[in-house]
Design a protein around this motif. Structure first.
Motif, PDB file in Angstrom:
ATOM      1  N   GLU A   1      35.947  -8.340 -32.157  1.00 47.20           N
ATOM      2  CA  GLU A   1      36.926  -8.383 -33.232  1.00 47.20           C
ATOM      3  C   GLU A   1      36.841  -7.095 -34.067  1.00 47.20           C
ATOM      4  O   GLU A   1      37.864  -6.545 -34.466  1.00 47.20           O
ATOM      5  CB  GLU A   1      36.683  -9.603 -34.121  1.00 47.20           C
ATOM      6  N   ALA A   2      35.625  -6.609 -34.296  1.00 45.79           N
ATOM      7  CA  ALA A   2      35.436  -5.392 -35.101  1.00 45.79           C
ATOM      8  C   ALA A   2      36.029  -4.162 -34.432  1.00 45.79           C
ATOM      9  O   ALA A   2      36.300  -3.168 -35.098  1.00 45.79           O
ATOM     10  CB  ALA A   2      33.955  -5.174 -35.395  1.00 45.79           C
ATOM     11  N   THR A   3      36.248  -4.223 -33.120  1.00 50.10           N
ATOM     12  CA  THR A   3      36.889  -3.104 -32.414  1.00 50.10           C
ATOM     13  C   THR A   3      38.411  -3.247 -32.415  1.00 50.10           C
ATOM     14  O   THR A   3      39.106  -2.424 -31.846  1.00 50.10           O
ATOM     15  CB  THR A   3      36.395  -2.993 -30.953  1.00 50.10           C
ATOM     16  N   GLY A   4      38.921  -4.335 -33.034  1.00 56.56           N
ATOM     17  CA  GLY A   4      40.360  -4.563 -33.099  1.00 56.56           C
ATOM     18  C   GLY A   4      40.876  -5.458 -31.989  1.00 56.56           C
ATOM     19  O   GLY A   4      42.077  -5.493 -31.726  1.00 56.56           O
ATOM     20  N   MET A   5      39.980  -6.201 -31.337  1.00 58.83           N
ATOM     21  CA  MET A   5      40.415  -7.087 -30.255  1.00 58.83           C
ATOM     22  C   MET A   5      40.969  -8.381 -30.844  1.00 58.83           C
ATOM     23  O   MET A   5      40.265  -9.369 -31.002  1.00 58.83           O
ATOM     24  CB  MET A   5      39.281  -7.382 -29.281  1.00 58.83           C
ATOM     25  N   VAL A   6      42.248  -8.329 -31.187  1.00 58.24           N
ATOM     26  CA  VAL A   6      42.983  -9.475 -31.705  1.00 58.24           C
ATOM     27  C   VAL A   6      44.304  -9.565 -30.949  1.00 58.24           C
ATOM     28  O   VAL A   6      44.750  -8.581 -30.346  1.00 58.24           O
ATOM     29  CB  VAL A   6      43.230  -9.379 -33.226  1.00 58.24           C
TER      30      VAL A   6
ATOM     31  N   GLU B   1      54.397  -6.320 -38.804  1.00 59.58           N
ATOM     32  CA  GLU B   1      55.569  -5.440 -38.782  1.00 59.58           C
ATOM     33  C   GLU B   1      56.379  -5.663 -37.511  1.00 59.58           C
ATOM     34  O   GLU B   1      57.605  -5.793 -37.561  1.00 59.58           O
ATOM     35  CB  GLU B   1      55.137  -3.979 -38.883  1.00 59.58           C
ATOM     36  N   ARG B   2      55.701  -5.699 -36.373  1.00 58.15           N
ATOM     37  CA  ARG B   2      56.380  -5.891 -35.087  1.00 58.15           C
ATOM     38  C   ARG B   2      57.055  -7.265 -35.018  1.00 58.15           C
ATOM     39  O   ARG B   2      58.169  -7.387 -34.491  1.00 58.15           O
ATOM     40  CB  ARG B   2      55.387  -5.743 -33.934  1.00 58.15           C
ATOM     41  N   THR B   3      56.379  -8.284 -35.534  1.00 56.56           N
ATOM     42  CA  THR B   3      56.927  -9.642 -35.500  1.00 56.56           C
ATOM     43  C   THR B   3      58.184  -9.728 -36.348  1.00 56.56           C
ATOM     44  O   THR B   3      59.192 -10.295 -35.920  1.00 56.56           O
ATOM     45  CB  THR B   3      55.864 -10.654 -35.985  1.00 56.56           C
TER      46      THR B   3
ATOM     47  N   ARG C   1      43.906  -3.882 -39.451  1.00 57.50           N
ATOM     48  CA  ARG C   1      44.957  -2.915 -39.100  1.00 57.50           C
ATOM     49  C   ARG C   1      45.865  -3.470 -37.997  1.00 57.50           C
ATOM     50  O   ARG C   1      47.091  -3.374 -38.081  1.00 57.50           O
ATOM     51  CB  ARG C   1      44.351  -1.588 -38.655  1.00 57.50           C
ATOM     52  N   GLU C   2      45.262  -4.042 -36.966  1.00 58.29           N
ATOM     53  CA  GLU C   2      46.050  -4.603 -35.857  1.00 58.29           C
ATOM     54  C   GLU C   2      46.931  -5.750 -36.337  1.00 58.29           C
ATOM     55  O   GLU C   2      48.110  -5.818 -35.986  1.00 58.29           O
ATOM     56  CB  GLU C   2      45.131  -5.095 -34.738  1.00 58.29           C
ATOM     57  N   LEU C   3      46.380  -6.649 -37.133  1.00 60.42           N
ATOM     58  CA  LEU C   3      47.156  -7.801 -37.606  1.00 60.42           C
ATOM     59  C   LEU C   3      48.314  -7.363 -38.507  1.00 60.42           C
ATOM     60  O   LEU C   3      49.408  -7.934 -38.442  1.00 60.42           O
ATOM     61  CB  LEU C   3      46.244  -8.803 -38.318  1.00 60.42           C
TER      62      LEU C   3
ATOM     63  N   GLY D   1      37.717 -10.223 -45.644  1.00 62.56           N
ATOM     64  CA  GLY D   1      36.518 -10.435 -44.856  1.00 62.56           C
ATOM     65  C   GLY D   1      36.638 -10.055 -43.393  1.00 62.56           C
ATOM     66  O   GLY D   1      35.640  -9.999 -42.681  1.00 62.56           O
ATOM     67  N   LEU D   2      37.851  -9.772 -42.928  1.00 62.86           N
ATOM     68  CA  LEU D   2      38.025  -9.372 -41.535  1.00 62.86           C
ATOM     69  C   LEU D   2      37.628  -7.914 -41.353  1.00 62.86           C
ATOM     70  O   LEU D   2      37.789  -7.100 -42.270  1.00 62.86           O
ATOM     71  CB  LEU D   2      39.476  -9.562 -41.095  1.00 62.86           C
ATOM     72  N   PRO D   3      37.143  -7.558 -40.173  1.00 57.41           N
ATOM     73  CA  PRO D   3      36.817  -6.153 -39.903  1.00 57.41           C
ATOM     74  C   PRO D   3      38.068  -5.277 -40.044  1.00 57.41           C
ATOM     75  O   PRO D   3      39.183  -5.727 -39.753  1.00 57.41           O
ATOM     76  CB  PRO D   3      36.322  -6.163 -38.457  1.00 57.41           C
ATOM     77  N   ASP D   4      37.874  -4.036 -40.476  1.00 60.08           N
ATOM     78  CA  ASP D   4      39.000  -3.133 -40.726  1.00 60.08           C
ATOM     79  C   ASP D   4      39.917  -2.971 -39.519  1.00 60.08           C
ATOM     80  O   ASP D   4      41.136  -2.983 -39.658  1.00 60.08           O
ATOM     81  CB  ASP D   4      38.504  -1.754 -41.180  1.00 60.08           C
ATOM     82  N   ALA D   5      39.357  -2.803 -38.331  1.00 58.83           N
ATOM     83  CA  ALA D   5      40.191  -2.611 -37.136  1.00 58.83           C
ATOM     84  C   ALA D   5      41.049  -3.844 -36.875  1.00 58.83           C
ATOM     85  O   ALA D   5      42.222  -3.722 -36.499  1.00 58.83           O
ATOM     86  CB  ALA D   5      39.321  -2.289 -35.922  1.00 58.83           C
ATOM     87  N   ALA D   6      40.500  -5.025 -37.066  1.00 60.24           N
ATOM     88  CA  ALA D   6      41.266  -6.256 -36.877  1.00 60.24           C
ATOM     89  C   ALA D   6      42.371  -6.349 -37.925  1.00 60.24           C
ATOM     90  O   ALA D   6      43.512  -6.721 -37.602  1.00 60.24           O
ATOM     91  CB  ALA D   6      40.352  -7.469 -36.964  1.00 60.24           C
TER      92      ALA D   6
END
Length: 164
Positions: A109-114, A152-154, A145-147, A138-143
């Protein structure tokens, strides 16, 4: 679910399906799972305690997959937006499922795997769709950013479906 070099990700990151549609996660490489953001999953990874799916829907968590080609399926009956992550933690001895705080071990998750599943054509109301809210601190920064990018995309997809 894939790993390459120093990144881990779901491909595609966002899927849009009809009500009653099934999503199949396939392990392509690495070791991964899929865990919905829901308070019932906080024992597995504390950051997943943030609800990022519709109120009346049930959470999911797959087992940890290590063999290429293994699959996990979930059928989505309810219209809505569902966010999920990979709760795998990389320890010195290899990947394991997350338990406890991040500490010095890095989660996928910390690598943005969402990832995100959009079911049907939900309202773009963040009260009705918690996934459209800004991610918790509380979420990791990369996660986070992805969310935010998923939001925006949604919005673009659902507001102007003919353009996508």
């Amino acid at each position: 679910m894939e790993s390459d070099d120093d990144s881990n990700h779901f491909v595609p990151h966002v899927v849009h399906i009809e009500e009653g549609g099934t999503v199949t996660w396939v392990l392509e490489s690495g070791a991964h799972d899929t865990v919905s953001y829901h308070p019932d999953n906080a024992d597995l990874l504390p950051s997943t305690s943030e609800r990022r799916m519709p109120e009346e829907t049930r959470p999911w968590r797959s087992k940890l997959y290590r063999t290429r080609g293994e699959t996990f399926e979930r059928t989505f009956e309810e219209t809505g937006i569902y966010d999920y992550t990979c709760a795998v933690v990389e320890h010195g001895h290899g990947p394991d499922r997350g338990h406890g705080p991040y500490g010095h071990h890095r989660t996928h998750e910390a690598t943005g795997m969402v990832g995100r599943v959009i079911v049907g054509w939900p309202e773009l109301d963040s009260d009705a769709q918690p996934a459209l809210q800004s991610p918790a601190d509380g979420l990791p920064d990369a996660a986070k950013r992805e969310l935010e990018e998923f939001n925006e995309r949604t919005r673009a997809e659902l507001e102007h479906p003919d353009e996508h």
